[in-house]
Design a protein around this motif. Structure first.
Motif, PDB file in Angstrom:
ATOM      1  N   GLY A  59     -49.867  51.134 -72.031  1.00 46.09           N
ATOM      2  CA  GLY A  59     -49.669  52.342 -70.955  1.00 46.09           C
ATOM      3  C   GLY A  59     -51.130  52.383 -70.248  1.00 46.09           C
ATOM      4  O   GLY A  59     -52.130  51.604 -70.505  1.00 46.09           O
ATOM      5  N   THR A  60     -51.060  53.231 -69.286  1.00 43.97           N
ATOM      6  CA  THR A  60     -52.442  53.256 -68.386  1.00 43.97           C
ATOM      7  C   THR A  60     -53.259  54.463 -68.636  1.00 43.97           C
ATOM      8  O   THR A  60     -54.187  54.864 -68.170  1.00 43.97           O
ATOM      9  N   GLY A  61     -52.438  55.527 -69.216  1.00 42.53           N
ATOM     10  CA  GLY A  61     -53.129  56.876 -69.440  1.00 42.53           C
ATOM     11  C   GLY A  61     -53.089  57.783 -68.113  1.00 42.53           C
ATOM     12  O   GLY A  61     -53.721  58.576 -67.854  1.00 42.53           O
ATOM     13  N   VAL A  62     -52.131  57.197 -67.304  1.00 40.91           N
ATOM     14  CA  VAL A  62     -51.888  58.055 -65.998  1.00 40.91           C
ATOM     15  C   VAL A  62     -50.845  59.010 -65.839  1.00 40.91           C
ATOM     16  O   VAL A  62     -51.060  60.166 -65.029  1.00 40.91           O
ATOM     17  N   GLY A  63     -49.599  58.574 -66.764  1.00 42.48           N
ATOM     18  CA  GLY A  63     -48.557  59.350 -66.541  1.00 42.48           C
ATOM     19  C   GLY A  63     -48.712  60.937 -66.648  1.00 42.48           C
ATOM     20  O   GLY A  63     -48.209  61.532 -65.779  1.00 42.48           O
ATOM     21  N   LEU A  64     -49.241  61.361 -67.825  1.00 37.27           N
ATOM     22  CA  LEU A  64     -49.396  62.774 -67.909  1.00 37.27           C
ATOM     23  C   LEU A  64     -50.457  63.525 -66.867  1.00 37.27           C
ATOM     24  O   LEU A  64     -50.104  64.620 -66.487  1.00 37.27           O
ATOM     25  N   ALA A  65     -51.350  62.789 -66.377  1.00 34.36           N
ATOM     26  CA  ALA A  65     -52.218  63.277 -65.353  1.00 34.36           C
ATOM     27  C   ALA A  65     -51.369  63.362 -64.040  1.00 34.36           C
ATOM     28  O   ALA A  65     -51.457  64.739 -63.368  1.00 34.36           O
ATOM     29  N   ILE A  66     -50.401  62.674 -63.753  1.00 31.18           N
ATOM     30  CA  ILE A  66     -49.418  62.710 -62.704  1.00 31.18           C
ATOM     31  C   ILE A  66     -48.684  64.076 -62.890  1.00 31.18           C
ATOM     32  O   ILE A  66     -48.310  64.588 -61.930  1.00 31.18           O
ATOM     33  N   VAL A  67     -48.034  64.137 -64.294  1.00 29.52           N
ATOM     34  CA  VAL A  67     -47.198  65.156 -64.306  1.00 29.52           C
ATOM     35  C   VAL A  67     -48.015  66.435 -64.165  1.00 29.52           C
ATOM     36  O   VAL A  67     -47.271  67.425 -63.497  1.00 29.52           O
ATOM     37  N   ARG A  68     -49.127  66.639 -64.658  1.00 26.51           N
ATOM     38  CA  ARG A  68     -50.029  67.911 -64.524  1.00 26.51           C
ATOM     39  C   ARG A  68     -50.075  68.148 -63.191  1.00 26.51           C
ATOM     40  O   ARG A  68     -49.949  69.416 -62.657  1.00 26.51           O
ATOM     41  N   ARG A  69     -50.737  66.925 -62.257  1.00 23.88           N
ATOM     42  CA  ARG A  69     -51.166  67.478 -61.125  1.00 23.88           C
ATOM     43  C   ARG A  69     -49.773  67.822 -60.093  1.00 23.88           C
ATOM     44  O   ARG A  69     -49.625  68.779 -59.382  1.00 23.88           O
ATOM     45  N   ALA A  70     -48.543  67.269 -60.427  1.00 21.94           N
ATOM     46  CA  ALA A  70     -47.455  67.514 -59.858  1.00 21.94           C
ATOM     47  C   ALA A  70     -46.800  69.081 -59.848  1.00 21.94           C
ATOM     48  O   ALA A  70     -46.394  69.531 -59.061  1.00 21.94           O
ATOM     49  N   VAL A  71     -46.958  69.229 -61.398  1.00 19.24           N
ATOM     50  CA  VAL A  71     -46.661  70.818 -61.640  1.00 19.24           C
ATOM     51  C   VAL A  71     -47.448  71.663 -61.119  1.00 19.24           C
ATOM     52  O   VAL A  71     -46.892  72.554 -60.502  1.00 19.24           O
ATOM     53  N   GLN A  72     -48.720  71.363 -60.953  1.00 19.58           N
ATOM     54  CA  GLN A  72     -49.661  72.332 -60.405  1.00 19.58           C
ATOM     55  C   GLN A  72     -49.429  72.454 -58.736  1.00 19.58           C
ATOM     56  O   GLN A  72     -49.118  73.466 -58.271  1.00 19.58           O
ATOM     57  N   ARG A  73     -48.954  71.483 -58.362  1.00 16.27           N
ATOM     58  CA  ARG A  73     -48.534  71.304 -56.810  1.00 16.27           C
ATOM     59  C   ARG A  73     -47.111  72.225 -56.693  1.00 16.27           C
ATOM     60  O   ARG A  73     -47.077  72.675 -55.595  1.00 16.27           O
ATOM     61  N   LEU A  74     -46.246  72.432 -57.485  1.00 14.21           N
ATOM     62  CA  LEU A  74     -45.251  72.997 -57.406  1.00 14.21           C
ATOM     63  C   LEU A  74     -45.275  74.335 -57.722  1.00 14.21           C
ATOM     64  O   LEU A  74     -44.483  75.317 -57.850  1.00 14.21           O
ATOM     65  N   GLY A  75     -46.491  74.699 -58.187  1.00 12.61           N
ATOM     66  CA  GLY A  75     -46.846  76.110 -58.392  1.00 12.61           C
ATOM     67  C   GLY A  75     -46.495  76.311 -59.870  1.00 12.61           C
ATOM     68  O   GLY A  75     -46.184  77.721 -60.261  1.00 12.61           O
ATOM     69  N   GLY A  76     -46.371  75.621 -60.788  1.00  9.76           N
ATOM     70  CA  GLY A  76     -45.869  75.718 -61.948  1.00  9.76           C
ATOM     71  C   GLY A  76     -46.819  75.754 -63.174  1.00  9.76           C
ATOM     72  O   GLY A  76     -48.085  75.314 -63.006  1.00  9.76           O
ATOM     73  N   ARG A  77     -46.534  75.621 -64.457  1.00 10.84           N
ATOM     74  CA  ARG A  77     -47.400  75.322 -65.705  1.00 10.84           C
ATOM     75  C   ARG A  77     -46.834  74.272 -66.382  1.00 10.84           C
ATOM     76  O   ARG A  77     -45.639  73.797 -66.435  1.00 10.84           O
ATOM     77  N   ILE A  78     -47.750  73.815 -67.083  1.00 10.24           N
ATOM     78  CA  ILE A  78     -47.291  72.588 -68.383  1.00 10.24           C
ATOM     79  C   ILE A  78     -48.005  72.874 -69.633  1.00 10.24           C
ATOM     80  O   ILE A  78     -49.036  73.449 -69.719  1.00 10.24           O
ATOM     81  N   GLY A  79     -47.310  72.658 -70.488  1.00  8.60           N
ATOM     82  CA  GLY A  79     -47.800  72.792 -71.821  1.00  8.60           C
ATOM     83  C   GLY A  79     -47.096  71.918 -72.824  1.00  8.60           C
ATOM     84  O   GLY A  79     -46.205  71.325 -72.527  1.00  8.60           O
ATOM     85  N   LEU A  80     -47.572  72.124 -74.367  1.00  8.03           N
ATOM     86  CA  LEU A  80     -46.908  71.285 -75.066  1.00  8.03           C
ATOM     87  C   LEU A  80     -47.169  72.001 -76.428  1.00  8.03           C
ATOM     88  O   LEU A  80     -48.019  72.462 -76.635  1.00  8.03           O
ATOM     89  N   GLU A  81     -46.138  71.564 -77.192  1.00  9.80           N
ATOM     90  CA  GLU A  81     -46.201  72.003 -78.780  1.00  9.80           C
ATOM     91  C   GLU A  81     -46.003  70.771 -79.579  1.00  9.80           C
ATOM     92  O   GLU A  81     -45.082  70.222 -79.404  1.00  9.80           O
ATOM     93  N   SER A  82     -46.892  70.594 -80.450  1.00 14.65           N
ATOM     94  CA  SER A  82     -46.722  69.290 -81.144  1.00 14.65           C
ATOM     95  C   SER A  82     -47.610  69.205 -82.512  1.00 14.65           C
ATOM     96  O   SER A  82     -48.631  70.001 -82.481  1.00 14.65           O
ATOM     97  N   LYS A  83     -47.216  68.562 -83.585  1.00 18.78           N
ATOM     98  CA  LYS A  83     -47.933  68.169 -84.616  1.00 18.78           C
ATOM     99  C   LYS A  83     -47.930  66.782 -85.025  1.00 18.78           C
ATOM    100  O   LYS A  83     -46.807  66.239 -84.611  1.00 18.78           O
ATOM    101  N   GLU A  84     -49.144  66.177 -85.519  1.00 15.88           N
ATOM    102  CA  GLU A  84     -48.874  64.952 -85.862  1.00 15.88           C
ATOM    103  C   GLU A  84     -47.643  64.651 -86.782  1.00 15.88           C
ATOM    104  O   GLU A  84     -47.806  65.147 -87.730  1.00 15.88           O
ATOM    105  N   GLY A  85     -47.022  63.558 -86.233  1.00 16.70           N
ATOM    106  CA  GLY A  85     -46.145  63.304 -87.181  1.00 16.70           C
ATOM    107  C   GLY A  85     -44.795  63.681 -87.285  1.00 16.70           C
ATOM    108  O   GLY A  85     -43.720  63.691 -88.039  1.00 16.70           O
TER     109      GLY A  85
END
Ligand code: ADP
Length: 380
Positions: A341-367
């Motif tokens: 991967g390139t490490g850009v995918g989630l940066a795009i997601v965050r920027r896009a959601v910001q531009r749509l006036g929204g928010r992004i988040g995640l819930e996760s635990k290792e494994g």
């Protein structure tokens, strides 16, 4: 002006004043004696409870029942008689109006009393208090907005710094690899045709990697700069379109997809949203342990004005300490060998959601898999 004329003028003034005036008599020989009304102007008579009352020599507290605390009023009058001066007795509220009362020494045993209607002041005070509190609220809102903007600018600056650093660092890595392999190839001492082919293949891979990086950077730049007009967008259609593109991108890799039915309509932008969902889905089927068939589950949750779209996977999960930084450009938690991967995918997601006036988040635990969500304004 002779005495008679002066007296006439003072009486006229006394009679016509808007303030209520009363003259009280106090028998100073007896400290327990209560003041008696001996004269009131018409404004005072109007305030007096008993209109037909013959107030002459009537107790003040009878003329104005409930206006004063009798003993305190009496003591104040005695103090004034003894020491002179004047005294504010505070405000009294009667029939939705407010009155200020002042008493003052006239002679040794006469007290003057002025009652002025201060309802207008009170209203104005209330109005001023209302305006002041509105101003304070506006100022606080302004402060908040300035603080938000400052934080946004700081974030953008920080992002620019790390962006410039990461771009130069990550783009140079494949170039350095290509240079090194080309130098080896130029060395005549080398190698069999098979060895040379292996180096050429590495150069090709590095060039391919660099191309991917540049493509992703362009996508990031597009989502940051493109003009976005917000409109109602059906999440049903967005998720369906992203699922079709995922099938192509997966290149035959097996995975399972469970999408809830009747996803709502939100305020967004169709192509931007498809890219957001596709990026989340692509990661969801990529970051799974070897031998596990990826399972993607997609559903929404609605609350008042907002709607959350969840994309959940059964993958390797993300430790809490890394959950913020993975949204930054080029931030990756794994080597290219284990998960490319390139490490850009989630940066795009965050920027896009910001531009749509929204928010992004995640819930996760290792494994234990990851559950990414985006929150957008509902359209209905
Ligand atoms: P890429 O997928 O190209 O590596 P992303 O920006 O999409 O870049 O993701 C950044 C990093 O976040 C990934 O390299 C990975 O370490 C982590 N990550 C993203 N999505 C997931 C996921 N669903 N499960 C586990 N880790 C993830």
């Amino acid at each position: 002006m002779d005495m008679k004329q002066a007296e006439q003028l003072y009486r006229l003034m006394f009679t016509n004043m808007r303030e209520a005036l009363a003259i009280l008599h106090l028998d100073v020989r007896y400290p327990d004696a209560h003041p008696l009304v001996i004269e009131m102007n018409p404004a005072a008579v109007k305030l007096c409870r008993c209109k037909s009352f013959n107030f002459d020599n009537c107790l003040v507290t009878d003329c104005f029942p409930g206006w004063f605390e009798a003993d305190r009023f009496r003591d104040s009058c005695h103090r004034l008689s003894a020491f002179g001066g004047s005294l504010e007795l505070g405000e009294v509220s009667r029939d939705h109006s407010f009155y200020r009362i002042r008493i003052f020494a006239l002679t040794d045993n006469h007290i003057g009393m002025v009652i002025s209607d201060c309802t207008r002041y009170r209203e104005e005070e209330a109005e001023i208090a209302g305006l002041t509190s509105r101003l304070e609220k506006d100022a606080a809102a302004m402060d908040r907005r300035v603080a938000e903007r400052t934080a946004q600018l700081e974030e953008i600056n920080e992002e620019l710094d790390s962006f410039a650093f990461s771009v130069s660092h990550d783009l140079r890595a494949p170039i350095r690899a290509m240079q090194a392999f080309a130098e080896i190839l130029l060395d005549d001492e080398l190698q069999t045709a098979t060895e040379r082919n292996a180096y050429l293949l590495r150069i090709k891979t590095a060039a391919h990697g660099m191309d991917r990086l540049i493509q992703d950077l362009l996508a990031y730049s597009r989502v940051s700069r493109q003009e976005i007009t917000l409109e109602p967008v059906s999440l049903d259609q967005v998720v369906r379109a992203a699922a079709q593109q995922l099938e192509l991108a997966a290149g035959g890799k097996a995975y399972r997809l469970e999408i809830a039915s009747d996803l709502p309509t939100v305020i967004g932008h169709p192509t931007v949203l498809v890219q957001v969902v596709l990026n989340l889905m692509t990661n969801g089927i990529k970051f799974v342990p070897n031998g596990v068939v990826p399972l993607l589950q997609i559903w929404t949750d609605e609350a008042q004005e907002y709607c959350r779209l969840y994309v959940q996977d059964n993958g390797i999960g993300i430790p809490p300490q890394h959950q913020e930084r993975i949204f930054k450009i080029f931030e990756r938690l794994h080597s290219m060998e284990s998960y490319p991967g390139t490490g850009v995918g989630l940066a795009i997601v965050r920027r896009a959601v910001q531009r749509l006036g929204g928010r992004i988040g995640l819930e996760s635990k290792e494994g234990e898999g990851s559950r990414f969500w985006i929150e957008l304004r509902r359209a209905d």
